[in-house]
Write a protein that holds these residues in place. Sequence first.
Motif, PDB file in Angstrom:
ATOM      1  N   TYR A 106      31.303  13.454  -4.965  1.00 31.90           N
ATOM      2  CA  TYR A 106      31.067  14.839  -4.566  1.00 31.90           C
ATOM      3  C   TYR A 106      29.695  15.309  -5.033  1.00 31.90           C
ATOM      4  O   TYR A 106      29.040  16.113  -4.371  1.00 31.90           O
ATOM      5  N   TYR A 152      36.781  17.145   1.547  1.00 36.73           N
ATOM      6  CA  TYR A 152      36.833  15.760   2.011  1.00 36.73           C
ATOM      7  C   TYR A 152      35.714  15.410   2.971  1.00 36.73           C
ATOM      8  O   TYR A 152      35.308  14.255   3.064  1.00 36.73           O
ATOM      9  N   ARG A 175      32.669  16.151   2.745  1.00 38.31           N
ATOM     10  CA  ARG A 175      31.546  15.657   1.953  1.00 38.31           C
ATOM     11  C   ARG A 175      31.834  14.252   1.420  1.00 38.31           C
ATOM     12  O   ARG A 175      30.969  13.375   1.467  1.00 38.31           O
ATOM     13  N   LEU A 176      33.047  14.044   0.928  1.00 38.99           N
ATOM     14  CA  LEU A 176      33.381  12.709   0.416  1.00 38.99           C
ATOM     15  C   LEU A 176      33.219  11.661   1.513  1.00 38.99           C
ATOM     16  O   LEU A 176      32.678  10.577   1.284  1.00 38.99           O
ATOM     17  N   LEU A 177      33.694  12.002   2.718  1.00 39.19           N
ATOM     18  CA  LEU A 177      33.598  11.043   3.831  1.00 39.19           C
ATOM     19  C   LEU A 177      32.145  10.758   4.192  1.00 39.19           C
ATOM     20  O   LEU A 177      31.793   9.620   4.519  1.00 39.19           O
ATOM     21  N   ALA A 205      30.782   8.394   1.606  1.00 35.28           N
ATOM     22  CA  ALA A 205      31.649   7.263   1.248  1.00 35.28           C
ATOM     23  C   ALA A 205      30.943   5.913   1.383  1.00 35.28           C
ATOM     24  O   ALA A 205      31.032   5.072   0.491  1.00 35.28           O
TER      25      ALA A 205
END
Lengths: 391, 422
Positions: free
Chosen positions: B118, B127, B129-131, B134
């Motif tokens: 993050y 999520y 942002r996480l994706l 990733a």
Amino acid sequence: MSAHDVLITGIGIVSSLGEGAETHWNVLAAGGVEPRIDSERYAPFTIHPLPEIDWSRQIPKRGDQRQMETWQRLGTYTAGLALEDAGIKDDDALCASMDMVVAAGGGERDEAVDASILAASRARRDHEVLLNEKLTTELRPTLFLAQLANLLAGNISIVHKVTGSSRTFMGEEGSGVSAIATAAARIRSGQATHMLVGGAFQTEHPDMLLGYEVGGYLHRGPHAPVWKRKGSAGGGLVSGSGSAFLVLESREHAASRGRRAYGRLVSVAQGRAKRDDLEAAIEGMYAQVQGDDADIVISGASGAHAATSAEKAVLDRHGAAVRAFSTLTGHIREAQFPFAVALAALAVGQGKAFPPLGPSEKQADGTVKSALATAIGYHFFEGVAHIAAAE
Amino acid sequence: MAKLTDHLGRPIVAVTGIGVVTSLGVDKRDNWGALTAGRSGIHPITRFPVDHLNTRISGMVDFLSSSSQGASALTYELAELAAAEAIGQSGISGDFRGPLFLASPPVELSWQSRFAMYGQSDEAEGYARLLAVAHKQNGTDVFSSVMFGAVADRLADRFGAVGLPITLSTACASGATAIQLGVEAIRRGESDRALAIGADGSATSEALIRFSLLSALSTQNDVPEKASKPFSKDRDGFVLAEGGAALVLESLESARARGATVLGILAGCGERADDFHRTRSKPDGSPAIAAVRAALADSGLSDDQIDYVNAHGTSTPENDKMEHLSLSTVFGERVRSIPISSNKSMIGHTLSAAGAVEAAFSLMTMLEGVIPPTINYDHPDPAIDLDVVPHRSRTAEVSAVLSNSFGFGGQNTCLVMTREPV
């Protein structure tokens, strides 16, 4: 023929194409199917979403439905379809003596709680205290049970009363391979008479996409058949929500209740090859299950570049007629191999192949007496099964 | 020529290697010494802050190099240490050349990774942002930490296991299921030997909170070593713990042929799923009763041949009551005179590892002729009339043990182990 031959007497499948063995066959046999995709929700990634499902058809109690998130509901629903298809569904004695192996990963986290913790994490440094503070107050207590790998099997026991035994295998595609291989070995050796085996994957949760993408495996850009993703941006894999459960049964047991089988699970080869030897390993598995005797190959190729290229090289060398179903359904992870076996059994049961799913797949007009099912893991673990006519 | 097949004509399955790691220490000697001395491994949590937590004690394994490296790394190390000890004892050198069955916890992306990811961007939120970031983790340990098959894959490399390793979960019965899968593979003649491991290093704050929210954990924090009190009337939940155990399983024929020391026999396995509720057992105890009976039938022993029961004994109000009901149904009046103790009184509940850890201790009970105690039995539950071997270990000739494992999701798995072939 042997009394302990492993017959496939029930199929339950759900994918973006619809639900049930018959629906899938009709859609596939009609040919020219366009994949059902959603490229907006998780852009730049594409997924194959679940079809509309009336959960109460297989999970009659609202209370049971509420205890599960979509992943468990999907698996429990599909297990019900398989039991119904095998004529076991409401037979208490057969369910109570039935053994079960489920291939599972984890369930859906609470997206909102996670997002609020992440957002708060930017403003403070004591992340571990933040976690305690938020998780103790915001998590729904029973969500844990909806996330636990073995609770898909647990819910199948509760809803469908399958209680002979319950085992959950974990490990992406490999868990589906092991589940089917173990179930078949138990029947063949007389350790079990009838088994429910399968898995489910619900990809419509960002955490499920994260699992692939931290390895860089997701395909980006316009959708394309699995064999045609090499050279495109991203890792080549497009995931889908779906599920597959099979009823496997000894010949003797099926005969005793007068059931006709889709086909016979002749053999399963499985492996854990290093990725740089993958092609040789697939070649070895192909030989082990006598792949050249098969009339059609139902491939679980994911589109992931290295694994898909290796599988393609082997299948091309043998001139096999291949159908890579993930072009239409997406990759359904733990359920990938059970799904491949289900479609192979359907083709054998129908005695014919369905039309190609993309430009590189060839026609197969002859009678289909036997079929291969493959799942070459996008990252590791692989399996190939040979399914032949039951008689 | 000694008999090599059991009452059903199947290969007899021997144990030729045992390895254990718990909060009491690494290896059998340390564990056995502490266990038979009635020493507890339960201690205050130091791995993460305990602010806001109702439970602040555990049986975590805090003394390994990966103890603070996250659940996957610690689970691997626990499995690796236990398996190395077991294989070492078995005398098998070089590649193991048998299948691997690993009971281990489900994996998830750790919060440590989530926070770090993050922080790698300011675009989007949650999520999304996480994706978006990733793929930047590709090539790091983050990816293997979210692959359910990764720990077994590494173990298969490390020990030279053959075939596709099976990673399984039957919740708190997982360790017993791993052993059962190994026994079944040998009985089918697929292999002369199998490596069964249970390992669990997943005691994160989120895991603790999840169990806490289900009211499953003891909150008796003041004297940590007194919190786990199976069969006591003031028991209030289990103590979350970590551990690992491994057994080398081998056909008796193969063990004899290579002159290996036979440490015990895995005589029978039984299981039965419960369809009553996600966390509670059917009130009549019928699934647990059926699992015990199935294990006895599988072993060819009758209930009066069992000398000792290694209880699941979690110290939750529900489990101990139901376990008593099941055992008294199977054993009848004799249940009050069979020694029944709970290792969890000292090591806590090692979850996915528990069935394997307790099978290891069951085998040692027979080998050493000493029954480990149930500690903290200061206020017996009058409704549970059992000989729980209170406070102090007891010298006894034990030739057959029943070990119980029951888990969320209706999992019931029981093992029968004997000193000599049945």
